[in-house]
Design a protein around this motif. Structure first.
Motif, short mmCIF file in Angstrom:
data_model
loop_
_atom_site.label_atom_id
_atom_site.label_comp_id
_atom_site.label_asym_id
_atom_site.label_seq_id
_atom_site.Cartn_x
_atom_site.Cartn_y
_atom_site.Cartn_z
N THR A 14 -36.35 95.38 -98.34
CA THR A 14 -36.88 95.63 -97.00
C THR A 14 -35.78 95.33 -95.98
OG1 THR A 14 -39.07 94.91 -97.73
CG2 THR A 14 -38.72 95.07 -95.36
N ILE A 15 -35.61 96.23 -95.02
CA ILE A 15 -34.69 96.00 -93.91
C ILE A 15 -35.56 95.61 -92.72
CG2 ILE A 15 -32.96 97.01 -92.39
CD1 ILE A 15 -32.29 98.95 -94.71
N GLN A 16 -35.33 94.42 -92.19
CA GLN A 16 -36.20 93.87 -91.15
C GLN A 16 -35.40 93.02 -90.18
OE1 GLN A 16 -38.80 91.80 -93.84
NE2 GLN A 16 -37.63 89.91 -93.72
N ASP A 17 -35.97 92.80 -89.00
CA ASP A 17 -35.26 91.91 -88.09
C ASP A 17 -35.52 90.47 -88.48
OD1 ASP A 17 -37.60 91.03 -86.77
OD2 ASP A 17 -37.18 92.12 -84.93
N ALA A 18 -34.83 89.55 -87.83
CA ALA A 18 -34.88 88.13 -88.20
C ALA A 18 -35.82 87.33 -87.32
CB ALA A 18 -33.47 87.54 -88.15
N ALA A 19 -36.76 88.00 -86.65
CA ALA A 19 -37.72 87.30 -85.80
C ALA A 19 -38.63 86.43 -86.65
CB ALA A 19 -38.55 88.31 -84.99
N GLY A 20 -39.30 85.49 -86.01
CA GLY A 20 -40.23 84.61 -86.72
C GLY A 20 -41.26 85.39 -87.52
N THR A 21 -41.81 86.43 -86.93
CA THR A 21 -42.63 87.42 -87.64
C THR A 21 -41.80 88.69 -87.65
OG1 THR A 21 -44.66 86.40 -86.82
CG2 THR A 21 -44.82 88.65 -87.66
N PRO A 22 -41.10 88.97 -88.76
CA PRO A 22 -40.13 90.07 -88.77
C PRO A 22 -40.76 91.43 -88.50
CG PRO A 22 -39.92 88.70 -90.73
CD PRO A 22 -41.17 88.28 -90.04
N VAL A 23 -40.00 92.25 -87.77
CA VAL A 23 -40.35 93.66 -87.58
C VAL A 23 -39.67 94.43 -88.70
CG1 VAL A 23 -40.07 95.68 -86.08
CG2 VAL A 23 -40.52 93.42 -85.08
N VAL A 24 -40.44 95.15 -89.50
CA VAL A 24 -39.88 95.95 -90.60
C VAL A 24 -39.27 97.21 -90.00
CG1 VAL A 24 -40.37 97.23 -92.70
CG2 VAL A 24 -41.47 95.01 -92.30
N LEU A 25 -37.98 97.40 -90.24
CA LEU A 25 -37.27 98.57 -89.73
C LEU A 25 -37.21 99.68 -90.77
CD1 LEU A 25 -34.35 96.74 -87.92
CD2 LEU A 25 -36.49 97.59 -86.95
N ALA A 26 -37.22 99.33 -92.05
CA ALA A 26 -37.21 100.31 -93.13
C ALA A 26 -37.73 99.65 -94.40
CB ALA A 26 -35.80 100.84 -93.35
N GLY A 27 -38.58 100.36 -95.12
CA GLY A 27 -39.11 99.84 -96.38
C GLY A 27 -40.51 99.33 -96.21
N PRO A 28 -40.97 98.58 -97.18
CA PRO A 28 -40.28 98.12 -98.38
C PRO A 28 -40.07 99.25 -99.39
CG PRO A 28 -42.56 97.39 -98.43
CD PRO A 28 -42.35 98.09 -97.11
N PHE A 29 -38.94 99.18 -100.11
CA PHE A 29 -38.58 100.17 -101.11
C PHE A 29 -38.61 99.53 -102.49
CE2 PHE A 29 -35.92 101.20 -97.33
CZ PHE A 29 -36.60 102.35 -96.95
N ASP A 30 -39.36 100.12 -103.40
CA ASP A 30 -39.38 99.68 -104.80
C ASP A 30 -38.24 100.39 -105.52
OD1 ASP A 30 -41.73 98.09 -104.58
OD2 ASP A 30 -42.93 99.93 -104.64
#
Length: 123
Positions: free
Chosen positions: A63-79
């Motif tokens: 998963t590509i996500q930001d590093a916020a306390g509750t992350p915002v998913v930018l791409a994924g999750p990819f299996d």
């Protein structure tokens, strides 16, 4: 709806008529959990344009996500299967972007070797 299109010099994209330079990052993540992909940019959000994941050394969820306390998913999750990966040539959901002044991470569900290339703009 946000309109994203390529600029004539192919190193920029236009988002709602404004030009942004495309930047890129690459990381080889090797541990489960978060690995920083893009450092925080004060006053800006990171908006994905395209990415590749892989090859991965074993089955993993990426998963590509930001590093916020509750992350915002930018791409994924990819299996991803062992020795596999995923490619996205052009990001379709152009409205997705991270939190202002927050880094972007790659999150792996397991300890594997995974290479991630990420193209983005700072908005």
């Amino acid at each position: 709806m946000t309109l994203v299109s390529a600029a004539p010099n192919l190193s920029d994209v236009y988002i709602d008529g404004k030009s942004y330079p495309v930047k890129s990052a690459r990381v080889r993540a090797t541990a489960s959990g978060n690995t920083q992909l893009v450092a925080a940019v004060v006053g800006s959000k990171i908006r994905p344009i395209a990415w590749t994941v892989g090859p991965v050394s074993a089955a993993v969820v990426v998963t590509i996500q930001d590093a916020a306390g509750t992350p915002v998913v930018l791409a994924g999750p990819f299996d991803c299967a062992a020795n596999g990966g995923i490619v996205n040539g052009t990001y379709k959901d152009s409205d997705q972007e991270g939190t202002v002044s927050v880094a972007v991470n790659v999150n792996l569900s397991a300890t594997v070797n995974a290479t991630i290339h990420f193209w983005y703009v700072e908005t």
